[in-house]
Design a protein around this motif. Sequence first.
Motif, PDB file in Angstrom:
ATOM      1  N   GLU A 123     -56.312  13.142  99.405  1.00 40.85           N
ATOM      2  CA  GLU A 123     -57.164  11.953  99.462  1.00 40.85           C
ATOM      3  C   GLU A 123     -57.319  11.390 100.875  1.00 40.85           C
ATOM      4  O   GLU A 123     -57.441  10.186 101.060  1.00 40.85           O
ATOM      5  N   CYS A 124     -57.318  12.257 101.842  1.00 41.35           N
ATOM      6  CA  CYS A 124     -57.551  11.842 103.222  1.00 41.35           C
ATOM      7  C   CYS A 124     -59.026  11.583 103.468  1.00 41.35           C
ATOM      8  O   CYS A 124     -59.381  10.863 104.406  1.00 41.35           O
ATOM      9  N   PHE A 125     -59.879  12.169 102.645  1.00 37.51           N
ATOM     10  CA  PHE A 125     -61.313  12.019 102.835  1.00 37.51           C
ATOM     11  C   PHE A 125     -61.765  10.572 102.670  1.00 37.51           C
ATOM     12  O   PHE A 125     -62.841  10.194 103.122  1.00 37.51           O
ATOM     13  N   LYS A 126     -60.938   9.741 102.048  1.00 33.65           N
ATOM     14  CA  LYS A 126     -61.281   8.324 101.873  1.00 33.65           C
ATOM     15  C   LYS A 126     -61.023   7.515 103.141  1.00 33.65           C
ATOM     16  O   LYS A 126     -61.452   6.374 103.240  1.00 33.65           O
ATOM     17  N   ARG A 127     -60.305   8.094 104.105  1.00 31.95           N
ATOM     18  CA  ARG A 127     -59.900   7.375 105.309  1.00 31.95           C
ATOM     19  C   ARG A 127     -60.878   7.511 106.475  1.00 31.95           C
ATOM     20  O   ARG A 127     -60.683   6.891 107.508  1.00 31.95           O
ATOM     21  N   PHE A 128     -61.876   8.368 106.331  1.00 36.98           N
ATOM     22  CA  PHE A 128     -62.862   8.545 107.393  1.00 36.98           C
ATOM     23  C   PHE A 128     -64.159   9.043 106.759  1.00 36.98           C
ATOM     24  O   PHE A 128     -64.220   9.275 105.567  1.00 36.98           O
ATOM     25  N   ARG A 129     -65.189   9.201 107.547  1.00 40.54           N
ATOM     26  CA  ARG A 129     -66.493   9.642 107.035  1.00 40.54           C
ATOM     27  C   ARG A 129     -66.464  11.154 106.819  1.00 40.54           C
ATOM     28  O   ARG A 129     -67.062  11.920 107.582  1.00 40.54           O
ATOM     29  N   PHE A 130     -65.790  11.550 105.763  1.00 40.63           N
ATOM     30  CA  PHE A 130     -65.532  12.964 105.499  1.00 40.63           C
ATOM     31  C   PHE A 130     -66.811  13.777 105.357  1.00 40.63           C
ATOM     32  O   PHE A 130     -66.957  14.835 105.968  1.00 40.63           O
ATOM     33  N   TRP A 131     -67.733  13.315 104.545  1.00 35.23           N
ATOM     34  CA  TRP A 131     -68.933  14.110 104.255  1.00 35.23           C
ATOM     35  C   TRP A 131     -69.805  14.255 105.506  1.00 35.23           C
ATOM     36  O   TRP A 131     -70.400  15.322 105.716  1.00 35.23           O
ATOM     37  N   THR A 132     -69.848  13.254 106.343  1.00 36.51           N
ATOM     38  CA  THR A 132     -70.598  13.359 107.595  1.00 36.51           C
ATOM     39  C   THR A 132     -69.968  14.396 108.512  1.00 36.51           C
ATOM     40  O   THR A 132     -70.665  15.246 109.080  1.00 36.51           O
ATOM     41  N   TRP A 133     -68.647  14.332 108.658  1.00 35.56           N
ATOM     42  CA  TRP A 133     -67.948  15.294 109.500  1.00 35.56           C
ATOM     43  C   TRP A 133     -68.021  16.704 108.916  1.00 35.56           C
ATOM     44  O   TRP A 133     -68.081  17.684 109.663  1.00 35.56           O
ATOM     45  N   LEU A 134     -68.032  16.817 107.596  1.00 30.17           N
ATOM     46  CA  LEU A 134     -68.154  18.132 106.966  1.00 30.17           C
ATOM     47  C   LEU A 134     -69.527  18.735 107.241  1.00 30.17           C
ATOM     48  O   LEU A 134     -69.639  19.936 107.519  1.00 30.17           O
TER      49      LEU A 134
END
Length: 182
Positions: free
Chosen positions: A64-75
């Motif tokens: 659940e680290c994806f909740k701590r930053f803009r995961f989908w943008t970085w992906l």
Amino acid sequence: MRNDNQHRTNFFLRPNVFYPLSLFFFLFFDGSLTNIFANYFSFFNIQIIPNLLLVTIFFLIHFECFKRFRFWTWLILCGLFFDLYYTESVGIYLTAFLLSAYSIRYLDQRLPYGIFPSTITLLCSQLIFSFVSLAASTVAGLGGIDIFAFTILSLLPSLVFNILIELIFYRPIESLTYIINN
């Protein structure tokens, strides 16, 4: 007096810095590792493809680290860089990474938390990633391969290798993400 929970002393251990840097590090480390150890990863027509970026994406979603930053943008940025750097076309690996990440997120919500259910999640996401990238490459005319040969000589050894990486690093990365997230 400063509260250490509110102000971290190390800038690079902040979630919104560390996680995007880890995505880009493994984006380039993955390709470098494959190029440097190409002789060791292929033998007797068997080719092992380490997909450390996908394993990193798995860990970021699973813990659940994806909740701590803009995961989908970085992906999306990682997918674009991967496409441009390795295939010089846009869309193949971007789509494969997005579909794999979505499948990880979907399965992770439905399977119990643990190391062995997470192995099933990683296995499914790697299958999706491999077949989407193979199909897209074939449609784009970048390569064509016999599906049976691909499955036996490349996909199965790669799955075993990447699952071993996940099993070896599961607990240390779980601890590291706990430290960074808290």
